[in-house]
Design an enzyme around this catalytic site. Sequence first.
Site, PDB file in Angstrom:
ATOM      1  N   SER A 104     -10.311  71.499  27.685  1.00 53.50           N
ATOM      2  CA  SER A 104      -9.489  71.782  28.867  1.00 53.50           C
ATOM      3  C   SER A 104      -8.642  70.645  29.411  1.00 53.50           C
ATOM      4  O   SER A 104      -7.831  70.864  30.304  1.00 53.50           O
ATOM      5  CB  SER A 104     -10.368  72.294  29.988  1.00 53.50           C
ATOM      6  OG  SER A 104     -10.662  73.633  29.743  1.00 53.50           O
ATOM      7  N   LYS A 132      -7.701  68.387  39.737  1.00 53.62           N
ATOM      8  CA  LYS A 132      -8.113  69.754  39.385  1.00 53.62           C
ATOM      9  C   LYS A 132      -9.073  70.255  40.465  1.00 53.62           C
ATOM     10  O   LYS A 132      -9.957  69.489  40.909  1.00 53.62           O
ATOM     11  CB  LYS A 132      -8.792  69.721  38.011  1.00 53.62           C
ATOM     12  CG  LYS A 132      -9.212  71.083  37.468  1.00 53.62           C
ATOM     13  CD  LYS A 132      -9.789  70.926  36.064  1.00 53.62           C
ATOM     14  CE  LYS A 132     -10.168  72.247  35.438  1.00 53.62           C
ATOM     15  NZ  LYS A 132     -10.724  72.093  34.071  1.00 53.62           N
ATOM     16  N   SER A 166      -8.386  74.826  30.534  1.00 59.96           N
ATOM     17  CA  SER A 166      -8.416  75.328  31.887  1.00 59.96           C
ATOM     18  C   SER A 166      -7.720  74.430  32.920  1.00 59.96           C
ATOM     19  O   SER A 166      -7.435  74.881  34.029  1.00 59.96           O
ATOM     20  CB  SER A 166      -9.871  75.528  32.319  1.00 59.96           C
ATOM     21  OG  SER A 166     -10.551  74.292  32.384  1.00 59.96           O
TER      22      SER A 166
HETATM   23  N1  GLN Z   1     -11.615  77.209  26.564  1.00 62.09           N
HETATM   24  C1  GLN Z   1     -12.947  76.704  26.637  1.00 62.09           C
HETATM   25  C2  GLN Z   1     -13.807  77.612  27.466  1.00 62.09           C
HETATM   26  O1  GLN Z   1     -13.295  78.542  28.012  1.00 62.09           O
HETATM   27  C3  GLN Z   1     -12.965  75.304  27.179  1.00 62.09           C
HETATM   28  C4  GLN Z   1     -12.758  75.244  28.641  1.00 62.09           C
HETATM   29  C5  GLN Z   1     -12.961  73.871  29.192  1.00 62.09           C
HETATM   30  O2  GLN Z   1     -12.851  72.870  28.472  1.00 62.09           O
HETATM   31  N2  GLN Z   1     -13.299  73.813  30.457  1.00 62.09           N
HETATM   32  O3  GLN Z   1     -14.988  77.416  27.573  1.00 62.09           O
END
Ligand code: GLN
Length: 489
Positions: free
Chosen positions: A177, A78, A153
């Site tokens: 994410s 990532k 994400s």
């Molecule tokens: N969807 C959550 C957020 O936007 C989690 C994102 C993540 O785990 N990085 O904060």
Amino acid sequence: MDLHELTIKQASDLLAQKKISSLELTQALLDRIEALDQTIASFITLDPDDALAQAQKADDIIAAGENTPFTGVPIALKDVLCTNGIRTTCASKILENFVPRYDATVVSKLKQEHAVIIGKTNMDEFAMGSSTENSALMVTANPWNTAHVPGGSSGGSAAAVAARFCCGALGTDTGGSIRQPASHCGVVGLKPTYGRVSRFGLVSYGSSLDQIGPIVRDVEDAALMMNLICGHDPKDSTCSDRKVPDFTKALVNPSLKGMKAGIPREYQSMEGVDPEVSAVFKNAVKTLEGLGVETVEVGLPHSEYVVAAYYIIAPCEASANLARFDGVRYGFRAKGQDDLISMYKQTKSKGFGPEVQRRIIIGTYALSAGYYDAYYGRASQVRTLIMEDFSRAFEQCDIILSPVAPTPAFKIGENVDDPLTMYLSDIFTLSANMASVPGISVPAGFSASGLPIGFQMMGARFDEMSLLKAGFALEQALDLKPKFPEIKE
Ligand code: GLN
């Protein structure tokens, strides 16, 4: 079997037996990426020459008999993990040309074993989002149906694994994410216990919530990746010095006799859960029961406050973490400004996308004098109550079961203008981060339209072993086919 279908374990074994070379494996994956990633858009940065040079080096190591499990195995990262000499963008315009001078600890660990870093994957900007649509650079498609999001994400990593562009990948999870995109793409995602894996070199979003973990094709690969990335790191003071077990031991006995699984009462009355998701969940529970797991009802009474508390705490931490991107020290700087304040303003307005700006503003507001106690203080108290809920629940059971997301992957564009719906879709994954416990998502079924649906299991702190054990047994028992999406060029 085609080379691109190999899991980490299969590739590792064939490489060690010299039945394949890392060079041919890496080349096969690069060819596939070239042919199909125009459709999927999972990679932000690829450097085929460098990947092939790494593969050649790995082949030399294998020839010398000095190989370890990851030697020569192509892994995607990532693009929030710092890679020395390779641009690390966090899918943000503000870091579009940022080239780190050091590796994240997890990257060093991969390099020590001479894994092949095949490329850097797309994500929601600074890991804020649940669909990868917040990337400032590109929109990633779900390999199972390219009209749908891959989740987020870590959507680029999950899509790349599902599309078989790499043997496995690393993602990060602040509120789901790793698990949610894994669920949407039909692959396995594991968020380790907070403190299990060093965060050094991970560009921080919510420092008390972030963890790095595997996004891979099966549970065995998750165990192998955990063996590699876990463990104390003096460069991260929040990284635990607890002994790391051999996670592959979780895979030896598929019987789950004696294991107790909790089903949270509060989740059963949760609104907005798609009937297909419920059906897959019930079937997975029944399958676990068939394997000897005893299910019990548990209470997580503060579940209804999880989304609200998370969406205060995470933006607060983000607003502090992102203050460093000011046009002076890193990346993009707005040109043509003649005083410092307008340079800051223009840099941040042009460098950060709308969701990141929204979070910075919420976080800065919630932390400001006069509001701190009402928002951040209050949300932190709620977080303690959520942690206590989990501690109490784990007195009655070994693992806690839930869906991963309320619906299968939604369509690209469907929720982009509706941040609240997007936030609410994190309902099942946020708790594990708030309570610092580990969680795994394993593929458990498909919707009628052919989209994958995952199943979540959460464990007590530092008990990833139970998750891998149950995940492995479930994976064998469910035996899901087809395992791979057909991607049309
Ligand atoms: N969807 C959550 C957020 O936007 C989690 C994102 C993540 O785990 N990085 O904060």
